[in-house]
Design a protein around this motif. Sequence first.
Motif, short mmCIF file in Angstrom:
data_model
loop_
_atom_site.label_atom_id
_atom_site.label_comp_id
_atom_site.label_asym_id
_atom_site.label_seq_id
_atom_site.Cartn_x
_atom_site.Cartn_y
_atom_site.Cartn_z
N SER A 1 -7.25 -6.14 -1.77
CA SER A 1 -7.41 -4.77 -1.32
C SER A 1 -7.84 -3.89 -2.50
O SER A 1 -7.31 -4.04 -3.60
CB SER A 1 -6.06 -4.30 -0.76
OG SER A 1 -6.21 -3.04 -0.23
N GLY A 2 -8.81 -3.03 -2.26
CA GLY A 2 -9.28 -2.13 -3.32
C GLY A 2 -10.34 -2.73 -4.22
O GLY A 2 -10.79 -2.10 -5.17
N LYS B 1 -14.87 -4.13 -1.28
CA LYS B 1 -15.56 -4.82 -0.18
C LYS B 1 -16.13 -3.84 0.85
O LYS B 1 -17.29 -3.92 1.23
CB LYS B 1 -14.59 -5.79 0.53
CG LYS B 1 -13.91 -6.78 -0.40
CD LYS B 1 -12.99 -7.73 0.35
CE LYS B 1 -11.81 -7.07 1.05
NZ LYS B 1 -10.82 -6.46 0.13
N THR B 2 -15.27 -2.92 1.30
CA THR B 2 -15.69 -1.96 2.32
C THR B 2 -16.78 -1.03 1.79
O THR B 2 -17.77 -0.75 2.46
CB THR B 2 -14.47 -1.14 2.80
OG1 THR B 2 -13.63 -2.02 3.56
CG2 THR B 2 -14.87 0.03 3.67
P1 ADP Z 1 -11.58 -2.94 -0.22
O1 ADP Z 1 -12.45 -2.87 0.99
O2 ADP Z 1 -11.87 -4.14 -1.05
O3 ADP Z 1 -10.13 -2.81 0.08
P2 ADP Z 1 -12.65 -0.33 -0.80
O4 ADP Z 1 -14.12 -0.48 -0.94
O5 ADP Z 1 -12.12 0.18 0.50
O6 ADP Z 1 -11.95 -1.72 -1.16
O7 ADP Z 1 -12.08 0.62 -1.92
C1 ADP Z 1 -12.24 0.39 -3.30
C2 ADP Z 1 -11.62 1.51 -4.06
O8 ADP Z 1 -12.36 2.71 -3.84
C3 ADP Z 1 -10.20 1.83 -3.66
O9 ADP Z 1 -9.48 2.11 -4.84
C4 ADP Z 1 -10.33 3.07 -2.80
O10 ADP Z 1 -9.17 3.85 -2.88
C5 ADP Z 1 -11.52 3.76 -3.42
N1 ADP Z 1 -12.30 4.57 -2.46
C6 ADP Z 1 -12.95 4.10 -1.39
N2 ADP Z 1 -13.62 5.09 -0.75
C7 ADP Z 1 -13.35 6.22 -1.44
C8 ADP Z 1 -13.74 7.60 -1.29
N3 ADP Z 1 -14.56 8.00 -0.31
N4 ADP Z 1 -13.26 8.47 -2.22
C9 ADP Z 1 -12.47 8.07 -3.22
N5 ADP Z 1 -12.08 6.81 -3.42
C10 ADP Z 1 -12.50 5.88 -2.55
#
Ligand code: ADP
Length: 262
Positions: free
Chosen positions: A50-51, A54-55
């Motif tokens: 997580s984090g 990926k997303t």
């Molecule tokens: P995963 O999908 O691997 O869990 P994410 O891509 O969702 O990871 O998130 C990676 C990091 O970016 C995390 O620390 C998350 O809190 C941060 N993050 C994601 N989107 C935003 C945003 N719009 N603003 C600030 N931080 C973000």
Amino acid sequence: MTATEQLARATRQPLIRVENIHRTFGEIPVLRGVDLDVAEGEVAVVIGPSGSGKTTLIRMINALETIDSGRITVDGTVIQDATNGRHRMNAKAVRLARLELGMVFQRFNLFPHLTALENVMMPPVRVRKVPKDEARERALRLLTRMGLADRVDNRPHELSGGQQQRVAIARALAMEPKAMLFDEATSALDPELVGEVLKVMRDLAESGMTMIIVTHEMRFAAQVADRVIVMDQGRILEQGTPEVIFNRPSHARTEEFLRAVI
Ligand code: ADP
């Protein structure tokens, strides 16, 4: 895949190309130099803690998130380009890319006041100007394929989460995308409903659809992936066939992650 098919795939330009992407949110470097090519017909499954980004990565491919540096190309069209310090995102190219990419989110985002059939029919009618009769036929076919033939007249609140997610997949497919992106499509579901959604995703993968799938379902990843991509701290830590990643990973951090989730 046969050797001939492998060769044909290797010599074609990738359908999706991600080049040296960086992105910082505030002070946090979320992506730190990611390169990823996805070939037509390929099923790429992205896993990692997580984090790890990926997303964010998958959202960038659909231009739902901007990049600080690097470039993203979909089917030969540059969607976002920040290779020389300036960010350029061409609205027309983004529109085109979104037509070519079907995205399925963790939350289903169906129109609450429309039936399942209308949810699936609407986008092709509105966006692609498909005649209503044809769109209805297509929607019925897709909903049947999703195992929802008896649910076409139900509104989202009358459907289970798994059924809603299958409607969302049918809706994305109704636009006849060249590739499908799945962002943790089963994470919001009750455990007993996960299987039915994974099944339609597995069928889709077997039909030859190009897919990028972000998931925490490791057994599913092992079954459908042509390639498993392991992300960690904003980078691709390693990638390979499911056989290699799940049995003989190169990195201790991959092993650690897999031990924690399997
Ligand atoms: P995963 O999908 O691997 O869990 P994410 O891509 O969702 O990871 O998130 C990676 C990091 O970016 C995390 O620390 C998350 O809190 C941060 N993050 C994601 N989107 C935003 C945003 N719009 N603003 C600030 N931080 C973000």
